[in-house]
Enzyme design. Sequence first.
Site, PDB file in Angstrom:
ATOM      1  N   LYS A 102      35.414  32.986  23.366  1.00 58.84           N
ATOM      2  CA  LYS A 102      36.577  33.019  24.260  1.00 58.84           C
ATOM      3  C   LYS A 102      37.381  31.742  24.060  1.00 58.84           C
ATOM      4  CE  LYS A 102      37.510  33.720  29.235  1.00 58.84           C
ATOM      5  NZ  LYS A 102      36.897  33.883  30.570  1.00 58.84           N
ATOM      6  N   SER A 146      38.366  38.069  33.107  1.00 62.27           N
ATOM      7  CA  SER A 146      39.294  37.463  32.179  1.00 62.27           C
ATOM      8  C   SER A 146      38.834  37.425  30.728  1.00 62.27           C
ATOM      9  CB  SER A 146      39.593  36.030  32.633  1.00 62.27           C
ATOM     10  OG  SER A 146      38.428  35.221  32.508  1.00 62.27           O
ATOM     11  N   SER A 191      34.285  37.317  35.437  1.00 59.86           N
ATOM     12  CA  SER A 191      35.023  37.486  34.177  1.00 59.86           C
ATOM     13  C   SER A 191      34.216  37.921  32.969  1.00 59.86           C
ATOM     14  CB  SER A 191      35.773  36.202  33.837  1.00 59.86           C
ATOM     15  OG  SER A 191      36.935  36.157  34.607  1.00 59.86           O
TER      16      SER A 191
HETATM   17  N1  GLN Z   1      39.105  37.688  38.744  1.00 58.76           N
HETATM   18  C1  GLN Z   1      38.561  36.369  38.972  1.00 58.76           C
HETATM   19  C2  GLN Z   1      39.680  35.396  39.177  1.00 58.76           C
HETATM   20  O1  GLN Z   1      40.779  35.697  38.812  1.00 58.76           O
HETATM   21  C3  GLN Z   1      37.686  36.054  37.804  1.00 58.76           C
HETATM   22  C4  GLN Z   1      37.781  34.705  37.253  1.00 58.76           C
HETATM   23  C5  GLN Z   1      36.724  34.399  36.245  1.00 58.76           C
HETATM   24  O2  GLN Z   1      35.582  34.831  36.384  1.00 58.76           O
HETATM   25  N2  GLN Z   1      37.093  33.574  35.273  1.00 58.76           N
HETATM   26  O3  GLN Z   1      39.485  34.337  39.715  1.00 58.76           O
END
Ligand code: GLN
Length: 490
Positions: free
Chosen positions: A59, A147, A171
């Site tokens: 990532k 994400s 995420s």
């Molecule tokens: N949907 C969560 C957020 O927007 C997930 C974030 C993550 O796990 N990086 O904060």
Amino acid sequence: MLSNKTPSTVRSIINAVQRYKVLNTLTHDCFETALETEQQLLSQKKNNSALNGRPILIKDNFCLRDTLTTCASKMLANFRAPYTSTIVQRLIDHGCIIVGKTNMDEFAMGIASWSSFGPVANPWSLTKTMATNEEDNKTVLHIAGGSSGGSAAAVAANFVSIALGSDTGGSIRNPAARCGCYGFKPSYGLLSRYGMITLVNSFDSPGFFARNIDDLIYATNAVAGPDNEDATLIPKPFKPLKTSTELSKEKRKIIIGLPDDYDIGTLSTEYRSCWHDLVHQLTETGEFEFRRVQLPHTSYSNAAYTILSACEIASNMARYDGIKYGHHTKNIDKNKDTYEDIVTKTRDESLGERVRGRILAGNYYLLQENYEKYFVQSQRVRRGVVNDHKKVFEEDKIDCLLAPVVCDDPITLAEYQKSDHIFSEDDLFTVGANLAGLPALSFPVRLSSKGFPIGLQLVGPFMQDQALLSIAQRICSTYEFPFLDLSIQN
Ligand code: GLN
């Protein structure tokens, strides 16, 4: 479609990624160096790591020395990391070949992996239709979750067998469930965060995507354990996790908790049935027993997560001021502009709406007059979430929880663009494990009537990662999921 053999040569991966450019899985590639590394590894004596020579994707919030590390943001569009993150270095030391950096929501905030590089598309959309041009694509392609959507989509499409992601509020588990692969977020403090660009220090956990649980274990074993560069790590030596062949064959009955509080109104009938059907199927094997459990702080957990994460984000993002590094506005009036003006212009030009919104919200919650009302109150909820889980694991004697990851099938990119996507209801399912630092694994169960993967998750007690993965092995060996394979040319 149903092969589980992942392309093993870098060239075949490059071909697959290029053939399916429409999925937009990468922010940038490392194809040239990957080809060179592959050659070098071939000419060297083989090390005995299961990961030796394994092509992987990481990532784009993990630093890799001298390589662009952008967090999929214009803010870091030209940022070349001056050092390599611990996790990535350990993967390299085990003989992994890094083929590219994966697309993600900007700075890992979101649930759709839509960044300044455009959206990642769900690979299962391609089983229904072939995308044609960019605007039409948005009505036929679906979100991949986020994400870490680029990593999830690439593994689900079978471009690579393993990819690295990060999970702050879901995420890894969310895109794994949406794309149809495994996604594992270990206990907080098991994997070093050094060199992973911080979103929320106290929730962030690196973790992996794979097409089988053993690969998750190989990857986790390769990178877990103490690191002097991360003071939040568990200071104990790491006991390697056992793969399926190393596990004892002794079959103790597993007690699984079904949290009533996760059975929310927005969970679709189809996704609820998938959850219940799996419970029935597993009960019939005689190896599993299910008990309903209560996690009463669940309905406040998303609010607490939103507030606490915004507070840490506001503080972490202070470094992006256009002076030290990252984007720097050219639109400066030397006679008039103050430091604040420069910061404002820099951020306006380079940060997306969601990122700016969270910085603003975090600073608001942290104002002296709001601090008690928002930050302190949310910390209390966090403690409540930790205690809820402790109770079910210790008093109710539950081995792990089984719960949904998302409410329904993914929406199209066009629908997502029109929606108010700043906050996500689906986060309710995933943030609990981050608030409490618990290990959690999302696994694919079956396809929905529209042909999208439905995933569920297991959440285990703190530091019981081995037990959680063993239970997952047992559950997943009771059925076969029809994994996608876009790596073979038709
Ligand atoms: N949907 C969560 C957020 O927007 C997930 C974030 C993550 O796990 N990086 O904060």
